[in-house]
Design a protein around this motif. Structure first.
Motif, mmCIF file in Angstrom:
data_model
loop_
_atom_site.group_PDB
_atom_site.id
_atom_site.type_symbol
_atom_site.label_atom_id
_atom_site.label_comp_id
_atom_site.label_asym_id
_atom_site.label_seq_id
_atom_site.Cartn_x
_atom_site.Cartn_y
_atom_site.Cartn_z
ATOM 1 N N ILE A 6 0.868 -1.176 0.000
ATOM 2 C CA ILE A 6 0.000 0.000 0.000
ATOM 3 C C ILE A 6 0.905 1.226 0.000
ATOM 4 N N ARG A 35 -2.678 5.704 -3.676
ATOM 5 C CA ARG A 35 -3.726 6.738 -3.702
ATOM 6 C C ARG A 35 -3.931 7.241 -5.128
ATOM 7 N N SER A 55 -8.074 -0.619 -4.239
ATOM 8 C CA SER A 55 -8.137 0.046 -2.939
ATOM 9 C C SER A 55 -7.291 -0.702 -1.915
ATOM 10 N N PRO A 56 -6.922 -0.038 -0.816
ATOM 11 C CA PRO A 56 -6.220 -0.731 0.266
ATOM 12 C C PRO A 56 -7.036 -1.888 0.841
ATOM 13 N N LEU A 68 3.268 -1.362 4.358
ATOM 14 C CA LEU A 68 2.623 -0.057 4.416
ATOM 15 C C LEU A 68 3.673 1.019 4.147
ATOM 16 N N VAL A 70 3.360 4.504 3.346
ATOM 17 C CA VAL A 70 2.715 5.810 3.249
ATOM 18 C C VAL A 70 3.330 6.748 4.280
ATOM 19 N N ASP A 74 -0.312 9.683 7.786
ATOM 20 C CA ASP A 74 -1.411 9.020 7.065
ATOM 21 C C ASP A 74 -1.680 7.611 7.598
ATOM 22 N N LEU A 78 -5.430 5.560 8.123
ATOM 23 C CA LEU A 78 -5.563 4.449 7.183
ATOM 24 C C LEU A 78 -5.826 3.133 7.919
ATOM 25 N N GLN A 81 -9.319 3.095 9.068
ATOM 26 C CA GLN A 81 -10.198 2.854 7.925
ATOM 27 C C GLN A 81 -10.249 1.368 7.567
ATOM 28 N N LEU A 82 -9.109 0.693 7.749
ATOM 29 C CA LEU A 82 -8.996 -0.706 7.358
ATOM 30 C C LEU A 82 -9.315 -1.682 8.491
#
Length: 273
Positions: A6, A35, A55-56, A68, A70, A74, A78, A81-82
């Motif tokens: 990601i 992204r 998408s992730p 990961l 990023v 962030d 993230l 979100q996951l």
């Protein structure tokens, strides 16, 4: 084993290309997303068997090991979100230094590892700095070490030396690239040598120096002694360095540590909230 990536910016792409060149992973084992999805698709153009996910969330559903790559600030949003997609079987590898494995373990249920790579890994060289979370199984510890050994010299480090280790192994190439450029610039300004010739000679010098160290022909102190003939020209140059260098590198580390501490405070606020 499927490996998801990601974030395919600078460092994400460096790791992907290094793994593929070293044959550490097969292209069809990689699932990428970014992204800006075009960046992942650009990698797929060069390596057709690499998969690109939309998408992730899709990456986590399809891969077991997740890299990961990023920006530090962030990561927390993230991971939140996951959160519905993580399982205990996943292994999360974060490549950012300000976030600890303990912080990562506080919001994901899986195995956690932090690996701080270096741009030198793109040449299948240099160090990678590894810190394992408390929940990380011996199976994954062995797997991660063997994976990164294909592109680097893995060094397991404790949290308290994260910043200085990263300064030396990861930031070091940028610091010494700057110094070498100044070295070349001074040669061009003070003599009749062309920038092209000065760059060639300096580049070959630094490559040769690396080979001497790699082959354990000399240590850094003995190498200096071999070149430094008493009363000779090298000694005159070294005397200038001794007189003018002062506490330059101490100040560099003070500044990087201060910036690191600022980032840590911002990240603490995220994880506390």
């Amino acid at each position: 084993m499927k490996i998801g990536v990601i974030g395919t910016g600078n460092m994400g792409r460096i790791l992907i290309e290094a793994f593929l060149e070293a044959k550490a992973v097969n292209p069809n084992e990689l699932i990428l997303t970014n992204r800006t999805l075009q960046k992942a698709l650009d990698i797929q153009k060069e390596h057709a068997e690499v998969e690109v996910a939309a998408s992730p969330e899709d990456v986590i559903r399809r891969a077991t090991v997740i890299l990961l790559c990023v920006k530090p600030l962030d990561i927390h949003p993230l991971l939140k979100q996951l959160s519905p997609y993580w399982t205990k079987d996943h292994c999360l590898i974060s490549i950012t230094s300000p976030i600890t494995v303990q912080q990562l373990e506080s919001i994901v249920p899986c195995h956690v590892v932090r690996v701080i790579p270096s741009i030198t890994n793109r040449a299948l060289s240099g160090a990678s700095l590894i810190t394992f979370g408390h929940r990380c199984s011996s199976h994954y510890q062995t797997y991660i070490k063997e994976l990164f050994q294909k592109i680097s010299t893995p060094c397991v480090i404790e949290q308290d030396i994260t910043r200085i280790a990263s300064d030396l192994a990861s930031c070091g190439p940028a610091f010494f690239s700057y110094l070498l450029q100044r070295f070349i610039h001074a040669a061009v300004e003070k003599t009749n040598i062309s920038r092209e010739m000065a760059t060639i000679l300096t580049s070959e010098m630094i490559i040769g120096l690396g080979e001497l160290l790699k082959k354990n022909v000399y240590t850094l102190p003995t190498l200096q002694e071999k070149v430094h003939v008493k009363g000779g020209i090298t000694g005159e140059g070294l005397s200038v360095l001794e007189a003018e260098l002062g506490e330059l590198f101490e100040h560099v580390f003070e500044r990087t540590h201060a910036k690191f501490n600022q980032e840590i405070e911002k990240i603490k606020q995220q994880f506390q909230n």
